[in-house]
Design a protein around this motif. Structure first.
Motif, PDB file in Angstrom:
ATOM      1  N   LEU A  58       0.795  -1.315   0.116  1.00 41.12           N
ATOM      2  CA  LEU A  58       0.160  -0.006   0.103  1.00 41.12           C
ATOM      3  C   LEU A  58       0.755   1.381  -0.012  1.00 41.12           C
ATOM      4  N   PRO A  59       0.434   2.592  -0.529  1.00 41.38           N
ATOM      5  CA  PRO A  59       1.120   3.546  -0.488  1.00 41.38           C
ATOM      6  C   PRO A  59       1.598   3.969   0.949  1.00 41.38           C
ATOM      7  N   SER A  60       2.707   4.374   1.198  1.00 37.12           N
ATOM      8  CA  SER A  60       3.349   4.784   2.383  1.00 37.12           C
ATOM      9  C   SER A  60       2.898   3.829   3.455  1.00 37.12           C
ATOM     10  N   GLU A  61       3.140   2.473   3.279  1.00 36.57           N
ATOM     11  CA  GLU A  61       3.128   1.697   4.468  1.00 36.57           C
ATOM     12  C   GLU A  61       3.356   1.853   5.806  1.00 36.57           C
ATOM     13  N   CYS A  62       4.422   2.513   6.128  1.00 39.98           N
ATOM     14  CA  CYS A  62       4.833   2.962   7.209  1.00 39.98           C
ATOM     15  C   CYS A  62       3.978   3.983   7.949  1.00 39.98           C
ATOM     16  N   ASP A  63       3.633   5.050   7.187  1.00 40.45           N
ATOM     17  CA  ASP A  63       2.737   6.114   7.640  1.00 40.45           C
ATOM     18  C   ASP A  63       1.306   5.398   7.840  1.00 40.45           C
ATOM     19  N   LEU A  64       0.908   4.563   6.979  1.00 44.95           N
ATOM     20  CA  LEU A  64      -0.248   3.782   7.351  1.00 44.95           C
ATOM     21  C   LEU A  64      -0.389   3.198   8.750  1.00 44.95           C
ATOM     22  N   ILE A  65       0.857   2.387   8.905  1.00 46.42           N
ATOM     23  CA  ILE A  65       0.748   1.816  10.195  1.00 46.42           C
ATOM     24  C   ILE A  65       0.881   2.874  11.423  1.00 46.42           C
ATOM     25  N   ALA A  66       1.612   3.902  11.451  1.00 41.37           N
ATOM     26  CA  ALA A  66       1.358   4.940  12.474  1.00 41.37           C
ATOM     27  C   ALA A  66       0.061   5.536  12.426  1.00 41.37           C
ATOM     28  N   LEU A  67      -0.786   5.646  11.498  1.00 37.85           N
ATOM     29  CA  LEU A  67      -1.953   6.423  11.617  1.00 37.85           C
ATOM     30  C   LEU A  67      -2.789   5.312  12.340  1.00 37.85           C
ATOM     31  N   ARG A  68      -2.729   4.099  12.139  1.00 36.19           N
ATOM     32  CA  ARG A  68      -3.602   3.002  12.576  1.00 36.19           C
ATOM     33  C   ARG A  68      -3.152   2.839  14.286  1.00 36.19           C
ATOM     34  N   GLU A  69      -1.694   3.125  14.466  1.00 40.04           N
ATOM     35  CA  GLU A  69      -1.333   2.427  16.001  1.00 40.04           C
ATOM     36  C   GLU A  69      -0.867   3.658  16.811  1.00 40.04           C
ATOM     37  N   LEU A  70      -0.371   4.722  16.136  1.00 38.56           N
ATOM     38  CA  LEU A  70       0.454   5.841  17.047  1.00 38.56           C
ATOM     39  C   LEU A  70      -0.166   7.261  16.877  1.00 38.56           C
ATOM     40  N   VAL A  71      -0.835   7.628  15.827  1.00 41.06           N
ATOM     41  CA  VAL A  71      -1.220   8.931  15.630  1.00 41.06           C
ATOM     42  C   VAL A  71      -2.728   8.981  16.160  1.00 41.06           C
ATOM     43  N   PRO A  72      -3.157  10.036  17.204  1.00 40.60           N
ATOM     44  CA  PRO A  72      -4.475  10.237  17.437  1.00 40.60           C
ATOM     45  C   PRO A  72      -5.501  10.520  16.416  1.00 40.60           C
ATOM     46  N   ALA A  73      -5.126  11.793  15.722  1.00 49.33           N
ATOM     47  CA  ALA A  73      -5.799  12.466  14.883  1.00 49.33           C
ATOM     48  C   ALA A  73      -5.120  12.816  13.451  1.00 49.33           C
ATOM     49  N   GLY A  74      -5.237  11.786  12.450  1.00 44.64           N
ATOM     50  CA  GLY A  74      -4.547  12.217  11.344  1.00 44.64           C
ATOM     51  C   GLY A  74      -5.501  11.770   9.934  1.00 44.64           C
TER      52      GLY A  74
END
Length: 320
Positions: A58-74
């Motif tokens: 998927l595009p930007s796999e690492c950012d997607l994981i961060a959005l799912r697990e680490l970032v509260p509002a993105g």
């Protein structure tokens, strides 16, 4: 005496298995974290198929994981594949939706997909694909509202099959005000919005490196950085830098461990209070260059580096 005999007999039953055979109480080899008897050893096989690295491709796999697990509002807009009915419709990937909804069709017809959801069916990319298909059908029918996913979706397209592009344009928000940006009656949702915003720790995405996020949790600040490299190679490289004292991002920072999420590692640094995100930009870029050199080093680890690697491996927490 009888109790000891029963224990001995039970131990014999669990240890006298065929070589290579997995015992019913042992972890399932698929990596799901379940015991074998509750996963691939269950009658009929596993209830939900576990995918170790569901967002690969998927595009930007690492950012997607961060959005799912680490970032509260993105949020991040998605580009649908041309072959998909409704491919011109606007679709936005969101870290969290109201009530942890899997998806919403807005009054405008725009579709929002939620990453932080309550269901766990084994393959979140397949779940996202299923709920996106449902949301597209609802939008085409002129319907709006929450789109749920209460049962495992079964066979069907995964999100990778439905979107295109190489990168995500991630926006990190101060809170969840974007939930009601297109809502006229904002007063009716003010209480729920305030409650959600209170739970959102200040977070910022660094701009000079990929998928690195600063956050302030009140008592501490952290840098959490999702990295795409294979785990063994990444641990070797981090161990080399740690042994050389090159893993200190800024003065007073300390690499304290790492998360393992969806098949990738996310190293975590504790930062001194008051550090902020801006001061991390240059040092993070410098560290990324040093990490690339360490990753390219194929020489055996020294004794000190092996000890550092063991310490890092023991400070891992698996999220998903």
């Amino acid at each position: 005496m009888a109790k000891k005999s029963r224990t001995k007999a039970r131990d014999q039953r669990t240890t006298t298995s065929t070589p290579g055979e997995v015992g019913p109480r042992q972890p399932c080899p698929c990596g799901s974290g379940r015991r074998y008897k509750a996963c691939h050893g269950a009658p009929g096989g596993p209830v939900d198929t576990y995918v170790r690295r569901p967002f690969e491709g998927l595009p930007s796999e690492c950012d997607l994981i961060a959005l799912r697990e680490l970032v509260p509002a993105g949020t991040a807009p998605l580009t649908l594949a041309d072959s998909l009915d409704g491919s011109e419709r606007s679709v936005v990937l969101c870290s969290l939706l109201p009530m942890a909804a899997p998806a919403m069709v807005r009054e405008s017809g725009e579709i929002w997909l939620g990453l932080q959801v309550q269901h766990q069916f084994g393959d979140p990319a397949r779940d996202l694909g299923a709920v996106l298909i449902k949301a597209l059908a609802a939008a085409e029918a002129g319907e709006s509202g929450v789109i749920g996913l209460t049962d495992a979706p079964g066979e069907g397209p995964r999100l990778q099959d439905l979107v295109t592009g190489d990168t995500l344009d991630v926006t990190v928000h101060d809170g969840f005000d974007y939930w009601i940006a297109d809502v006229e009656d904002k007063e009716s949702m003010a209480g729920a919005l305030d409650q959600a915003n209170e739970q959102a720790h200040p977070t910022a995405r660094l701009t000079r490196v990929e998928a690195a996020y600063w956050t302030d949790v009140g008592t501490k600040e952290h840098l959490r950085w999702v990295m795409p490299e294979p785990e063994d190679q990444l641990l070797d490289a981090l161990a080399r830098l740690h042994a050389a004292g090159k893993d200190v991002i800024v003065e007073g920072a300390r690499l304290v461990g790492m998360f393992r999420a969806h098949g990738l590692l996310a190293p975590v640094w504790d930062l001194p209070l008051g550090t902020g995100a801006e001061v991390l930009e240059g040092p993070a870029a410098t560290f990324a260059a040093a990490l690339a050199e360490a990753l390219a080093d194929e020489s055996p680890l020294s004794t000190e580096e092996r000890a550092a690697r063991s310490g890092l491996a023991n400070r891992q927490v698996t999220i998903r």
